[in-house]
Write a protein that holds these residues in place. Structure first.
Motif, PDB file in Angstrom:
ATOM      1  N   LYS A   1      -3.510  -0.958  -2.000  1.00 56.03           N
ATOM      2  CA  LYS A   1      -3.592  -2.417  -1.836  1.00 56.03           C
ATOM      3  C   LYS A   1      -2.204  -3.063  -1.814  1.00 56.03           C
ATOM      4  CE  LYS A   1      -8.129  -2.899  -1.863  1.00 56.03           C
ATOM      5  NZ  LYS A   1      -8.848  -3.528  -2.970  1.00 56.03           N
ATOM      6  N   ARG A   2      -2.089  -4.114  -1.009  1.00 56.04           N
ATOM      7  CA  ARG A   2      -0.895  -4.951  -0.970  1.00 56.04           C
ATOM      8  C   ARG A   2      -0.915  -5.924  -2.151  1.00 56.04           C
ATOM      9  NH1 ARG A   2       1.000  -5.415   4.444  1.00 56.04           N
ATOM     10  NH2 ARG A   2       0.669  -3.407   5.461  1.00 56.04           N
ATOM     11  N   ARG A   3       0.222  -6.521  -2.429  1.00 56.32           N
ATOM     12  CA  ARG A   3       0.309  -7.466  -3.542  1.00 56.32           C
ATOM     13  C   ARG A   3      -0.327  -8.809  -3.213  1.00 56.32           C
ATOM     14  NH1 ARG A   3       6.546  -6.919  -5.268  1.00 56.32           N
ATOM     15  NH2 ARG A   3       6.273  -9.172  -5.287  1.00 56.32           N
TER      16      ARG A   3
ATOM     17  N   GLN B   1      -2.892 -11.556  -2.078  1.00 54.81           N
ATOM     18  CA  GLN B   1      -4.347 -11.714  -2.012  1.00 54.81           C
ATOM     19  C   GLN B   1      -4.640 -12.831  -1.019  1.00 54.81           C
ATOM     20  OE1 GLN B   1      -6.851 -13.736  -5.141  1.00 54.81           O
ATOM     21  NE2 GLN B   1      -7.517 -11.630  -5.504  1.00 54.81           N
TER      22      GLN B   1
ATOM     23  N   GLU C   1       7.423  -9.940   2.085  1.00 58.31           N
ATOM     24  CA  GLU C   1       8.151 -10.882   1.231  1.00 58.31           C
ATOM     25  C   GLU C   1       8.697 -12.054   2.047  1.00 58.31           C
ATOM     26  OE1 GLU C   1       8.737 -11.088  -2.111  1.00 58.31           O
ATOM     27  OE2 GLU C   1       7.217  -9.512  -2.298  1.00 58.31           O
TER      28      GLU C   1
END
Length: 376
Positions: A10-12, A14, A338
């Motif tokens: 999972k990516r950070r 949401q 980012e």
């Protein structure tokens, strides 16, 4: 501690909502979504026509099962096969299911079991589709695979010609290997495939789960080659975000899938068909496809103008890749996130670019600026 199996990295971020190419996370941060849910959200997030189609059908009928006629299936099938050499369609829920159907159809129709696929291919994670996939990392840990799949080098005509004989039921390939590195079928390889299929009476299955429905600038990517497959599989962009898959076939295959030979509980349900029809009403318009080709040419030109010559730009339409030599791309993908750009890899050393087909030049300019900043 999550109560979910941890089978996804999972990516950070949401993501909680989206509109067009822009999505927003739970903190309010916005991103350019150049993943499209991995080539799924073809018309962008929350496209008004798709939303309307879903809302209207949801108030009428969601599910009735394939024991009954579902008029939307006929309408979508007619759009998918119009002005092609195909004659029939089967609807399911995903690309893996479409590929399972194709494998079963090819084996049953020919009475043969041997199917040729290619290294770095990806056809799904169910057992038949996984066995067809030419990536060991997908196979590892699951024990014996389905038998009679030969995985050959991609774009190697000599090896293909030496391998195909009268035991082969079908050749199965992607026009562009999306998961495997954004590797395109060469013109020479396409010609070799067409030749051996004709000479040996072999069926050709083209997996267009990722490349189909306008992603490469034509309805189907095979239309840009000499190939005329007997079977094509579709999913991803067909539903614009709603789960739907399809398999198209030629007239000679029709009688093979007789009642009771194959089926699905949810496939081709009224909700899916109404949404798919709304997607196709937009994507299959000639002007829309021309726009995809034009925006692709602009995207490629901008990438080549602003990135170092050490990077390669590959692919077609809005399925593009940035080859980074031997460098792992995971840190670049994290840095892009980012900076407000969502990307996905295609193997360990290629960045995959999959914006919605509705992406604008201004959005591309912003994405290229971020890529230029993060790529050394």
């Amino acid at each position: 501690m999550s109560v979910l199996f941890e089978n996804y990295g999972k990516r950070r971020a949401q993501i909680v909502k989206g509109q067009g190419t822009i999505v927003e996370d739970s903190t309010g941060k916005q991103y350019l979504d150049f993943t499209s849910g991995i080539a799924v959200v073809s018309l962008g997030h929350a496209h008004p026509a798709v939303v309307q189609a879903l809302q209207e059908q949801s108030q009428k009928l969601w599910h009735i099962s394939n024991l009954f006629e579902i008029p939307g299936q006929e309408k979508v099938a007619e759009k998918l096969i119009a002005n092609t050499h195909f004659s029939h369609a089967f609807f399911c829920n995903s690309g893996a299911e479409a590929n399972e159907a194709a494998i079963k159809l090819a084996r049953k129709h020919t009475g043969k079991h041997h199917i040729i696929t290619f290294e770095k291919s990806f056809h799904g994670r169910t057992f038949g589709a996984m066995s067809a996939t030419g990536q060991g990392k997908v196979h590892n840990g699951f024990g014996p695979l389905v038998e009679k799949f030969s995985i050959l080098p991609f774009n190697d005509a000599a090896t293909l010609e030496a391998t195909v004989d009268d035991s082969v039921a079908a050749i199965m390939l992607e026009m562009i290997q999306g998961e495997g590195g954004v590797n395109s079928v060469s013109a020479e390889f396409a010609a070799a495939i067409a030749k051996v299929c004709e000479e040996q009476g072999v069926l050709l299955i083209v997996d267009e789960v990722q490349t189909g429905i306008g992603r490469t600038g034509t309805r189907y990517a095979f239309e840009q080659t000499v190939l005329k497959p007997h079977i094509v599989t579709l999913a991803k962009g067909l539903g614009g975000g709603f789960p739907v898959g399809a398999m198209l076939g030629t007239a000679e295959l029709h009688a093979t899938f007789s009642p009771g030979t194959h089926g699905t509980t949810f496939g081709g349900n009224p909700l899916a068909m109404n949404v798919a029809q709304a997607v196709l009403n937009h994507v299959f318009e000639p002007d829309f496809l021309q726009q995809v080709r034009e925006i692709s040419a602009y995207f490629v030109a901008q990438l080549r103008a602003h990135l170092s010559s050490s990077y390669t730009v590959q692919g077609q339409g809005l399925l593009l890749g940035i080859g980074c030599g031997d460098t792992e791309v995971a840190p670049y993908i994290a840095a892009a996130e980012e900076s407000g750009l969502l990307l996905v890899g295609a193997g360990p050393t290629v960045i995959r670019l999959l914006p919605p087909l509705t992406v604008t030049k201004e959005e591309i300019d912003k994405a290229v600026a971020i890529l230029k900043n993060i790529l050394p």
